[in-house]
Design a protein around this motif. Sequence first.
Motif, mmCIF file in Angstrom:
data_model
loop_
_atom_site.group_PDB
_atom_site.id
_atom_site.type_symbol
_atom_site.label_atom_id
_atom_site.label_comp_id
_atom_site.label_asym_id
_atom_site.label_seq_id
_atom_site.Cartn_x
_atom_site.Cartn_y
_atom_site.Cartn_z
ATOM 1 N N ILE A 17 0.840 -1.203 0.000
ATOM 2 C CA ILE A 17 0.000 0.000 0.000
ATOM 3 C C ILE A 17 0.873 1.250 0.000
ATOM 4 C CG2 ILE A 17 -1.656 1.328 1.371
ATOM 5 C CD1 ILE A 17 -2.833 -1.396 2.250
ATOM 6 N N SER A 18 1.915 1.227 0.810
ATOM 7 C CA SER A 18 2.795 2.393 0.842
ATOM 8 C C SER A 18 3.594 2.525 -0.448
ATOM 9 C CB SER A 18 3.716 2.339 2.057
ATOM 10 O OG SER A 18 4.511 1.186 2.031
ATOM 11 N N LEU A 19 3.840 1.410 -1.137
ATOM 12 C CA LEU A 19 4.496 1.480 -2.440
ATOM 13 C C LEU A 19 3.611 2.212 -3.443
ATOM 14 C CD1 LEU A 19 6.900 0.579 -4.226
ATOM 15 C CD2 LEU A 19 5.547 -1.431 -4.790
ATOM 16 N N LEU A 20 2.312 1.956 -3.385
ATOM 17 C CA LEU A 20 1.379 2.684 -4.250
ATOM 18 C C LEU A 20 1.398 4.177 -3.922
ATOM 19 C CD1 LEU A 20 -1.652 0.219 -4.349
ATOM 20 C CD2 LEU A 20 0.099 0.589 -6.087
ATOM 21 N N LEU A 21 1.464 4.505 -2.620
ATOM 22 C CA LEU A 21 1.553 5.910 -2.224
ATOM 23 C C LEU A 21 2.846 6.537 -2.731
ATOM 24 C CD1 LEU A 21 0.242 5.936 1.449
ATOM 25 C CD2 LEU A 21 -0.816 6.962 -0.547
ATOM 26 N N SER A 22 3.918 5.751 -2.737
ATOM 27 C CA SER A 22 5.184 6.303 -3.211
ATOM 28 C C SER A 22 5.148 6.548 -4.713
ATOM 29 C CB SER A 22 6.344 5.381 -2.845
ATOM 30 O OG SER A 22 6.336 4.216 -3.628
ATOM 31 N N LEU A 23 4.412 5.737 -5.453
ATOM 32 C CA LEU A 23 4.253 5.997 -6.888
ATOM 33 C C LEU A 23 3.505 7.303 -7.123
ATOM 34 C CD1 LEU A 23 3.479 2.423 -8.231
ATOM 35 C CD2 LEU A 23 5.612 3.699 -8.413
ATOM 36 N N VAL A 24 2.507 7.553 -6.291
ATOM 37 C CA VAL A 24 1.806 8.841 -6.359
ATOM 38 C C VAL A 24 2.784 9.960 -6.025
ATOM 39 C CG1 VAL A 24 -0.002 10.229 -5.276
ATOM 40 C CG2 VAL A 24 -0.453 7.848 -5.865
ATOM 41 N N GLY A 25 3.660 9.700 -5.046
ATOM 42 C CA GLY A 25 4.665 10.696 -4.683
ATOM 43 C C GLY A 25 5.627 10.999 -5.813
ATOM 44 N N VAL A 26 5.991 9.981 -6.580
ATOM 45 C CA VAL A 26 6.882 10.197 -7.731
ATOM 46 C C VAL A 26 6.206 11.094 -8.760
ATOM 47 C CG1 VAL A 26 7.939 9.044 -9.710
ATOM 48 C CG2 VAL A 26 8.207 8.084 -7.435
ATOM 49 N N ILE A 27 4.944 10.852 -9.014
ATOM 50 C CA ILE A 27 4.208 11.675 -9.985
ATOM 51 C C ILE A 27 4.117 13.120 -9.491
ATOM 52 C CG2 ILE A 27 1.947 12.035 -11.064
ATOM 53 C CD1 ILE A 27 1.684 8.929 -11.044
ATOM 54 N N ILE A 28 3.810 13.291 -8.203
ATOM 55 C CA ILE A 28 3.730 14.642 -7.637
ATOM 56 C C ILE A 28 5.094 15.321 -7.703
ATOM 57 C CG2 ILE A 28 3.340 15.941 -5.503
ATOM 58 C CD1 ILE A 28 1.203 13.864 -4.801
ATOM 59 N N TRP A 29 6.160 14.544 -7.420
ATOM 60 C CA TRP A 29 7.506 15.111 -7.455
ATOM 61 C C TRP A 29 7.868 15.582 -8.866
ATOM 62 C CZ3 TRP A 29 12.027 13.233 -9.840
ATOM 63 C CH2 TRP A 29 13.178 13.928 -9.504
ATOM 64 N N LEU A 30 7.522 14.766 -9.866
ATOM 65 C CA LEU A 30 7.816 15.161 -11.243
ATOM 66 C C LEU A 30 7.067 16.434 -11.634
ATOM 67 C CD1 LEU A 30 7.842 11.717 -13.069
ATOM 68 C CD2 LEU A 30 9.781 13.238 -12.668
#
Length: 72
Positions: A17-30
């Motif tokens: 679940i936190s891996l999915l959140l981190s993918l969202v974080g990557v998109i936000i970071w980009l």
Amino acid sequence: MECRPLGFLIGLPFAFISLLLSLVGVIIWLIGSVLSCLCPCCICCAGVANLAVTMVEIPFKVIRWFIDLIPC
């Protein structure tokens, strides 16, 4: 580091679940990085990018937390 396979196995669903959140974080970071490059006056974009980097680190923190909770 001690061997705690049970903590690792119990923590896997939460790490996923936190891996999915981190993918969202990557998109936000980009998006935040591109916006801060295009318009340097948008200082809030840098803050959003820093928050996204924290989100990317979440899976590692979650799995370490679970491993530390379970005694051998």
